[in-house]
Design a protein around this motif. Structure first.
Motif, mmCIF file in Angstrom:
data_model
loop_
_atom_site.group_PDB
_atom_site.id
_atom_site.type_symbol
_atom_site.label_atom_id
_atom_site.label_comp_id
_atom_site.label_asym_id
_atom_site.label_seq_id
_atom_site.Cartn_x
_atom_site.Cartn_y
_atom_site.Cartn_z
ATOM 1 N N PHE A 138 0.808 -1.212 0.000
ATOM 2 C CA PHE A 138 0.000 0.000 0.000
ATOM 3 C C PHE A 138 0.848 1.272 0.000
ATOM 4 N N CYS A 139 2.154 1.150 0.256
ATOM 5 C CA CYS A 139 2.998 2.335 0.456
ATOM 6 C C CYS A 139 2.977 3.324 -0.716
ATOM 7 N N PRO A 140 2.941 2.875 -1.981
ATOM 8 C CA PRO A 140 2.948 3.848 -3.076
ATOM 9 C C PRO A 140 1.578 4.385 -3.462
ATOM 10 N N ILE A 141 0.503 3.954 -2.833
ATOM 11 C CA ILE A 141 -0.834 4.236 -3.361
ATOM 12 C C ILE A 141 -1.192 5.716 -3.298
ATOM 13 N N LYS A 142 -1.014 6.353 -2.131
ATOM 14 C CA LYS A 142 -1.367 7.761 -1.979
ATOM 15 C C LYS A 142 -0.101 8.617 -1.954
ATOM 16 N N PRO A 143 -0.101 9.752 -2.659
ATOM 17 C CA PRO A 143 1.122 10.570 -2.750
ATOM 18 C C PRO A 143 1.688 10.978 -1.394
ATOM 19 N N ASP A 144 0.836 11.432 -0.474
ATOM 20 C CA ASP A 144 1.354 11.890 0.811
ATOM 21 C C ASP A 144 1.927 10.740 1.630
ATOM 22 N N GLU A 145 1.249 9.591 1.617
ATOM 23 C CA GLU A 145 1.766 8.427 2.340
ATOM 24 C C GLU A 145 3.041 7.900 1.686
ATOM 25 N N ALA A 146 3.081 7.910 0.371
ATOM 26 C CA ALA A 146 4.263 7.423 -0.342
ATOM 27 C C ALA A 146 5.504 8.222 0.039
ATOM 28 N N ALA A 147 5.355 9.537 0.166
ATOM 29 C CA ALA A 147 6.493 10.377 0.536
ATOM 30 C C ALA A 147 7.015 10.026 1.924
ATOM 31 N N ILE A 148 6.099 9.732 2.844
ATOM 32 C CA ILE A 148 6.491 9.352 4.210
ATOM 33 C C ILE A 148 7.213 8.016 4.205
ATOM 34 N N TRP A 149 6.626 7.029 3.522
ATOM 35 C CA TRP A 149 7.250 5.701 3.484
ATOM 36 C C TRP A 149 8.600 5.754 2.777
ATOM 37 N N LEU A 150 8.719 6.616 1.785
ATOM 38 C CA LEU A 150 9.990 6.744 1.070
ATOM 39 C C LEU A 150 11.088 7.238 2.011
ATOM 40 N N ASP A 151 10.753 8.198 2.870
ATOM 41 C CA ASP A 151 11.732 8.667 3.858
ATOM 42 C C ASP A 151 12.147 7.538 4.793
ATOM 43 N N ILE A 152 11.203 6.698 5.187
ATOM 44 C CA ILE A 152 11.512 5.583 6.086
ATOM 45 C C ILE A 152 12.409 4.567 5.390
ATOM 46 N N PHE A 177 -3.880 5.939 -11.824
ATOM 47 C CA PHE A 177 -2.980 4.796 -11.977
ATOM 48 C C PHE A 177 -1.617 5.220 -12.525
ATOM 49 N N ALA A 178 -1.589 6.216 -13.397
ATOM 50 C CA ALA A 178 -0.310 6.699 -13.914
ATOM 51 C C ALA A 178 0.552 7.268 -12.787
ATOM 52 N N GLY A 179 -0.078 8.032 -11.888
ATOM 53 C CA GLY A 179 0.656 8.563 -10.746
ATOM 54 C C GLY A 179 1.140 7.463 -9.824
ATOM 55 N N TYR A 180 0.278 6.459 -9.608
ATOM 56 C CA TYR A 180 0.668 5.311 -8.785
ATOM 57 C C TYR A 180 1.884 4.608 -9.377
ATOM 58 N N LYS A 181 1.871 4.365 -10.678
ATOM 59 C CA LYS A 181 2.990 3.671 -11.321
ATOM 60 C C LYS A 181 4.286 4.462 -11.170
ATOM 61 N N ALA A 182 4.205 5.790 -11.247
ATOM 62 C CA ALA A 182 5.406 6.608 -11.064
ATOM 63 C C ALA A 182 5.931 6.492 -9.643
ATOM 64 N N ARG A 183 5.017 6.491 -8.664
ATOM 65 C CA ARG A 183 5.448 6.350 -7.261
ATOM 66 C C ARG A 183 6.008 4.953 -7.013
ATOM 67 N N LEU A 184 5.352 3.941 -7.561
ATOM 68 C CA LEU A 184 5.856 2.576 -7.410
ATOM 69 C C LEU A 184 7.249 2.449 -8.017
ATOM 70 N N ALA A 185 7.464 3.088 -9.151
ATOM 71 C CA ALA A 185 8.776 3.027 -9.808
ATOM 72 C C ALA A 185 9.879 3.560 -8.893
ATOM 73 N N THR A 186 9.559 4.600 -8.113
ATOM 74 C CA THR A 186 10.549 5.163 -7.184
ATOM 75 C C THR A 186 10.952 4.136 -6.136
ATOM 76 N N PHE A 187 9.969 3.393 -5.610
ATOM 77 C CA PHE A 187 10.276 2.343 -4.640
ATOM 78 C C PHE A 187 11.031 1.186 -5.299
ATOM 79 N N LEU A 188 10.621 0.811 -6.498
ATOM 80 C CA LEU A 188 11.302 -0.285 -7.205
ATOM 81 C C LEU A 188 12.765 0.050 -7.466
ATOM 82 N N ASP A 189 13.061 1.320 -7.690
ATOM 83 C CA ASP A 189 14.447 1.722 -7.925
ATOM 84 C C ASP A 189 15.325 1.504 -6.699
ATOM 85 N N LEU A 190 14.723 1.420 -5.517
ATOM 86 C CA LEU A 190 15.481 1.235 -4.275
ATOM 87 C C LEU A 190 15.613 -0.231 -3.877
#
Length: 325
Positions: A138-152, A177-190
């Protein structure tokens, strides 16, 4: 310690009540009851990791409601350490489960407490000794939550953790969904280890083959191992040095598939860790034979779980008994 960060929730399953083999209901009609089961992919994986003998922490806000109490029970029984001790006022997230013709679980979600994550508290809760950090679906689903999880996640990387992810792509939860895929890509890169299902890949881009998706993942900055689950067809694993495929382990009595992928992921991470391979620079050298053995171990963990109703991962002793150790 292994840390799994992400959602916990209550699975609500519609079931026919059959006490003592008799149907309940008026005029011969069945009575449908909703049964509540602790769940959530990261929650399930944390429990599975602990039952396989790994010191494990779970990073997720837990509600102060009764369902929150219910979620804490299995964590304690398995020996998982809840890393956020302060309970939140938000109600526990709910998931409603149905099953398709192939007995695969299908979910609808009502989200709440799992999204009440705060970066400062999450980072402070990370242990100093951190072997692995797994990113929740669920971490990449919402932009604000994704930013928090990314910091963690970045804080976990700074502590030297290997990073894994099991995205559990849920299009029904995503407005953009396009925004979700972009956020997911950031996590996948890590991530160093990526587990995806065939359905996840199809949801992300149905025009590409599994091999094309895997090549794209292995080309990312840190990814060294990709595992793809195929439902009843088993699983596949890929590194730059090798590939393998394994069949499922079919339990003597089938229960359901809830938590099967989470159990398989825990099995794979445990197998790698026990052999000193759960480290960047060692994962990418896994060849065909090692990948095959790894998938077999994961398949047994998942298969034993499928012999039960709901997600009830096996102990290490149960896995070893099947493998003949």
């Amino acid at each position: 310690m292994f840390v799994v960060g992400g959602e916990s929730l209550i699975d609500l399953k519609a079931e026919v009540a059959l006490p003592d083999g008799a149907l309940i209901g008026r005029d011969g009609e069945n009575q449908i009851v909703m049964t509540a089961h602790p769940g959530g992919s990261p929650y399930n994986c944390a429990i599975a990791l602990a039952k396989l003998g790994n010191p494990t922490g779970f990073l997720c806000p837990i509600s102060a409601d009764a369902f929150g109490d219910y979620l804490l029970g299995p964590l304690g029984e398995a020996g998982v350490k809840p890393l956020l001790s302060e309970r939140v006022k938000d109600y526990t997230t709910l998931a409603v489960i149905n099953f398709d013709a192939n007995r695969n679980a299908r979910y609808g979600f009502y989200r709440s407490a799992d999204g009440a994550i705060e970066a400062e508290k999450g980072i402070a809760a990370l242990p100093e000794q951190l072997d692995l950090y797994q990113i929740g679906g669920f971490c990449p689903i919402k932009p604000d939550e994704a930013a928090i999880w990314l910091d963690i996640v970045k804080a976990a990387i700074a502590k030297g953790a290997t990073i894994s992810i099991d995205p559990n792509v849920r299009p029904s939860l995503v407005d953009d969904f396009a925004g979700y895929k972009a956020r997911l890509a950031t996590f996948l890169d890590l991530a160093h280890v990526v587990k995806v299902s065939e359905e996840d890949l199809d949801a992300l881009d149905s025009t590409r083959s599994i091999e094309q998706h895997v090549a794209d993942l292995l080309a990312r900055p840190n990814c060294q191992l990709v595992v793809v689950t195929l439902g009843e067809k088993g699983s596949r694993a890929f590194t730059k040095a090798g590939k393998a495929q394994a069949a499922i382990y079919a339990p003597p009595v089938f229960g359901d598939t809830v938590g099967a992928g989470d159990s398989l992921m825990a099995g794979i991470l445990s197998w790698l860790h026990e052999r000193g391979l759960l480290k960047p620079g060692k994962l990418d050298g896994l060849g065909d034979g090692a990948l095959s053995d790894m998938l077999r171990f994961g398949a047994v963990v998942a298969g034993i779980n499928c012999g039960r109703k709901g997600c009830k991962p096996p102990t290490r002793a149960e896995v070893d008994a099947v493998l003949g150790k």
